[in-house]
Design a protein around this motif. Structure first.
Motif, mmCIF file in Angstrom:
data_model
loop_
_atom_site.group_PDB
_atom_site.id
_atom_site.type_symbol
_atom_site.label_atom_id
_atom_site.label_comp_id
_atom_site.label_asym_id
_atom_site.label_seq_id
_atom_site.Cartn_x
_atom_site.Cartn_y
_atom_site.Cartn_z
ATOM 1 N N PRO A 1 -0.025 2.851 -6.849
ATOM 2 C CA PRO A 1 -0.421 2.491 -5.481
ATOM 3 C C PRO A 1 -0.472 0.981 -5.281
ATOM 4 O O PRO A 1 -1.541 0.396 -5.077
ATOM 5 C CB PRO A 1 -1.804 3.134 -5.354
ATOM 6 C CG PRO A 1 -2.351 3.082 -6.747
ATOM 7 C CD PRO A 1 -1.170 3.291 -7.664
ATOM 8 N N SER B 1 -1.830 -0.146 -1.895
ATOM 9 C CA SER B 1 -3.237 0.255 -1.829
ATOM 10 C C SER B 1 -4.132 -0.740 -2.557
ATOM 11 O O SER B 1 -5.242 -1.056 -2.109
ATOM 12 C CB SER B 1 -3.401 1.654 -2.432
ATOM 13 O OG SER B 1 -4.728 2.117 -2.315
ATOM 14 N N SER C 1 -4.192 0.967 5.778
ATOM 15 C CA SER C 1 -5.193 0.045 5.244
ATOM 16 C C SER C 1 -6.603 0.514 5.577
ATOM 17 O O SER C 1 -7.519 0.433 4.746
ATOM 18 C CB SER C 1 -4.951 -1.358 5.815
ATOM 19 O OG SER C 1 -5.824 -2.310 5.243
ATOM 20 N N ILE D 1 -7.840 3.292 3.376
ATOM 21 C CA ILE D 1 -8.241 2.806 2.053
ATOM 22 C C ILE D 1 -9.608 2.135 2.108
ATOM 23 O O ILE D 1 -10.500 2.432 1.305
ATOM 24 C CB ILE D 1 -7.182 1.830 1.513
ATOM 25 C CG1 ILE D 1 -5.837 2.539 1.357
ATOM 26 C CG2 ILE D 1 -7.628 1.233 0.179
ATOM 27 C CD1 ILE D 1 -4.662 1.598 1.187
ATOM 28 N N THR E 1 -7.618 6.000 -2.520
ATOM 29 C CA THR E 1 -6.438 5.412 -3.137
ATOM 30 C C THR E 1 -5.228 6.119 -2.544
ATOM 31 O O THR E 1 -5.170 7.347 -2.531
ATOM 32 C CB THR E 1 -6.454 5.595 -4.660
ATOM 33 O OG1 THR E 1 -7.592 4.912 -5.198
ATOM 34 C CG2 THR E 1 -5.190 5.032 -5.292
#
Length: 203
Positions: free
Chosen positions: A146, A149, A27, A30, A36
């Motif tokens: 993703p 994501s 996390s 990102i 991504t």
């Protein structure tokens, strides 16, 4: 929609030690570095109590991809395989040779909510921030997307993966136990997104 081919991508196999398994490492990659990330394979939880394994595709600007790899290196997270797109490889050789020296590197050519929901035992309130635990099954047809994501980038949720089982076999579904941190509305929107994809979820 699959990941864009307009930006350099890095494919890594990484091993995350138990000490970091309660932290939202992916996390943070990102949200902090505007990457991504698609999870191609994963093994985390009771399957291996000491380490978690992830095959990841990282995509973003060369600067951000590099910064993300440096972040992992700073945490002493092992990267066992690193596949660089050719546009990123010269930059990494110049600025971060230590990363390339420590892993097996290969180079590829660059390809030209409105209603409240009832409370449940998996939700805990912490001021204005809510923690919701959810198990999600991601079917094989979404392997190239993703999904997790987007929970971070679209809905601004801090997403920690506490358990994961996704084999490299393209025919298998993936199972993930997630901790979603965010405001209640963000969490509801994130859960609605999963529902709109037709994914099975359990709170």
């Amino acid at each position: 929609m699959s990941l864009s081919t307009n930006l350099p991508a890095v494919y890594i196999r990484t091993r995350i030690p138990k000490t970091y398994q309660r932290q939202p490492i992916i996390s943070r990659l990102i949200s902090r570095y505007d990457l991504t990330i698609n999870i191609a394979a994963a093994l985390l939880g009771n399957y291996d109590r000491n380490y978690g394994w992830f095959d990841l595709e990282l995509q973003g600007s060369p600067e951000n991809v590099e910064s993300g790899l440096v972040y992992l290196q700073a945490l002493n997270i092992e990267i066992f395989r690193l596949t660089l797109k050719n546009l990123l490889e010269p930059r990494m050789k110049k600025s971060q040779p230590a990363i390339l020296d420590r892993v097996n590197v290969s180079i590829e050519q660059m390809d030209t909510v409105t209603e409240d929901e009832p409370e449940n035992d998996s939700t805990q309130e912490a001021g204005q921030t809510t923690l919701t635990k959810v198990q999600v099954c991601i079917p094989d047809r979404y392997r190239a997307q993703p999904v997790i994501s987007r929970l971070v980038s679209r809905y601004k949720l801090t997403t920690n993966i506490t358990s994961a089982l996704l084999s490299a076999d393209a025919e298998d579904d993936g199972w993930f136990d997630l901790e979603l941190w965010g405001r209640r509305k963000q969490i509801l929107l994130g859960l609605r997104y999963l529902e709109q994809l037709g994914l099975q979820t359990w709170l």
